[in-house]
Design a protein around this motif. Structure first.
Motif, short mmCIF file in Angstrom:
data_model
loop_
_atom_site.label_atom_id
_atom_site.label_comp_id
_atom_site.label_asym_id
_atom_site.label_seq_id
_atom_site.Cartn_x
_atom_site.Cartn_y
_atom_site.Cartn_z
N THR A 1 0.83 -1.19 0.00
CA THR A 1 0.00 0.00 0.00
C THR A 1 0.87 1.25 0.00
N TYR A 2 0.33 2.31 -0.57
CA TYR A 2 0.99 3.61 -0.59
C TYR A 2 -0.01 4.63 -0.10
N ALA A 3 0.26 5.24 1.07
CA ALA A 3 -0.69 6.16 1.69
C ALA A 3 0.05 7.39 2.19
N MET A 4 -0.50 8.56 1.84
CA MET A 4 0.07 9.82 2.32
C MET A 4 -1.00 10.90 2.27
N GLY A 5 -0.77 11.99 3.00
CA GLY A 5 -1.58 13.17 2.84
C GLY A 5 -1.22 13.87 1.54
N VAL A 6 -2.23 14.45 0.88
CA VAL A 6 -2.00 15.03 -0.45
C VAL A 6 -2.90 16.25 -0.62
N SER A 7 -2.40 17.24 -1.35
CA SER A 7 -3.21 18.41 -1.67
C SER A 7 -4.22 18.05 -2.75
N LEU A 8 -5.23 18.89 -2.94
CA LEU A 8 -6.24 18.60 -3.95
C LEU A 8 -5.65 18.54 -5.35
N ASP A 9 -4.56 19.30 -5.58
CA ASP A 9 -3.93 19.25 -6.90
C ASP A 9 -2.81 18.21 -6.98
N GLY A 10 -2.73 17.32 -5.97
CA GLY A 10 -1.94 16.11 -6.14
C GLY A 10 -0.52 16.12 -5.63
N ASP B 1 -0.40 -2.36 -4.69
CA ASP B 1 -1.73 -2.95 -4.77
C ASP B 1 -2.84 -1.95 -4.43
N GLU B 2 -2.54 -0.99 -3.54
CA GLU B 2 -3.55 -0.01 -3.15
C GLU B 2 -2.93 1.37 -3.00
N TYR B 3 -3.66 2.38 -3.48
CA TYR B 3 -3.33 3.78 -3.25
C TYR B 3 -4.32 4.33 -2.23
N ARG B 4 -3.81 4.97 -1.19
CA ARG B 4 -4.67 5.54 -0.16
C ARG B 4 -4.27 7.00 0.06
N MET B 5 -5.20 7.89 -0.22
CA MET B 5 -4.92 9.32 -0.13
C MET B 5 -5.79 9.97 0.92
N VAL B 6 -5.20 10.84 1.72
CA VAL B 6 -5.96 11.72 2.60
C VAL B 6 -5.83 13.11 1.97
N VAL B 7 -6.91 13.52 1.31
CA VAL B 7 -6.88 14.72 0.46
C VAL B 7 -7.27 15.95 1.27
N HIS B 8 -6.37 16.93 1.30
CA HIS B 8 -6.59 18.16 2.05
C HIS B 8 -7.10 19.26 1.12
N SER C 1 -14.83 15.64 9.51
CA SER C 1 -15.53 16.87 9.87
C SER C 1 -14.78 18.11 9.38
N SER C 2 -13.46 17.99 9.19
CA SER C 2 -12.65 19.10 8.68
C SER C 2 -12.73 19.22 7.17
N LYS C 3 -13.53 18.36 6.52
CA LYS C 3 -13.68 18.31 5.06
C LYS C 3 -12.46 17.70 4.37
N VAL C 4 -11.56 17.14 5.12
CA VAL C 4 -10.52 16.29 4.55
C VAL C 4 -11.17 14.99 4.11
N VAL C 5 -10.74 14.45 2.98
CA VAL C 5 -11.38 13.27 2.41
C VAL C 5 -10.36 12.15 2.25
N HIS C 6 -10.74 10.96 2.69
CA HIS C 6 -9.91 9.78 2.49
C HIS C 6 -10.44 9.00 1.29
N LEU C 7 -9.54 8.63 0.39
CA LEU C 7 -9.88 7.83 -0.79
C LEU C 7 -8.98 6.60 -0.82
N ARG C 8 -9.59 5.46 -1.04
CA ARG C 8 -8.82 4.21 -1.08
C ARG C 8 -9.14 3.49 -2.39
#
Length: 207
Positions: A5-14, A139-146, A175-182
């Motif tokens: 898996t690859y997971a990190m925090g990321v800006s909306l523009d990537g 196998d999986e991309y996991r983003m926490v999009v700020h 609740s902070s409008k941060v979105v997790h995508l898996r």
């Protein structure tokens, strides 16, 4: 088989880091921090490049800080015992529950997939993830999009010019409008080659 898996925090523009090396916009609130702690509990081994390893060294001694809150102490209790493999051509030694990689990325991941034990094989850092993606090991991309646009910097997704098909497995809005995508990588089956074409159904003459 253990997932990579690859997971990190990321800006909306990537981007995971802005143009000036700034990533303070990824600092999690209590809810997102709890999410990262729970995600890390599912990891069996973490692969890091030198830069991320050195950034995370802070946590090796952070428990000596009497001002840390309960969530930070819980993170330390999860992160510090986690086995880590560090990929570096300049480091000669590493600290804590870490070891230097003894082989290339594909070789290390192959050994870890075959070894007994559970938990995901997590990759941290864009450079290492780019190499893993080029080798089709993720196998999986996991983003926490700020909710921020930073314009440029270090991209989350590798720029290797290869198509990768993804299947959305999970979303969560905090609740902070941060979105997790898996997303799961969907690998198309390799089809065996068909019979040689003979052109318009005309029987080929023997050569």
């Amino acid at each position: 088989m253990r997932r990579v898996t690859y997971a990190m925090g990321v800006s909306l523009d990537g981007y995971i880091v802005g143009p000036d090396g700034d990533f303070d916009w990824t600092e999690p609130d209590e809810e997102v921090f709890r999410f990262w702690i729970d995600e890390t509990r599912e990891v069996g081994v973490h692969l890091l490049g030198r830069r991320l390893y050195e950034t995370m060294l802070y946590w090796e001694t952070a428990d000596q800080d009497p001002s840390l809150d309960a969530a930070s102490l819980e993170w330390i209790s999860v992160w510090n015992p986690l086995p880590k493999v560090v990929f570096s051509s300049t480091l000669s030694a590493v600290q804590g529950n870490a070891r230097l990689a003894s082989g290339g990325l594909a070789e290390e991941i192959g050994r870890l997939r075959a070894a007994p034990g559970g938990g995901d094989i997590a990759i941290g850092g864009a450079t290492l993830a780019s190499e893993a993606a080029a080798l089709d090991l993720i196998d999986e991309y996991r983003m926490v999009v700020h909710p921020v646009l930073v314009g440029s910097g270090i991209p989350f997704f590798p720029r290797h010019g290869r198509r990768v098909d993804l299947e959305l497995l999970e979303t969560r809005t905090f609740s902070s409008k941060v979105v997790h995508l898996r997303y799961r990588v969907t690998r198309r089956p390799v089809r065996p080659p068909g019979p040689p074409a003979t052109g318009g159904g005309v029987r080929a003459e023997p050569g």
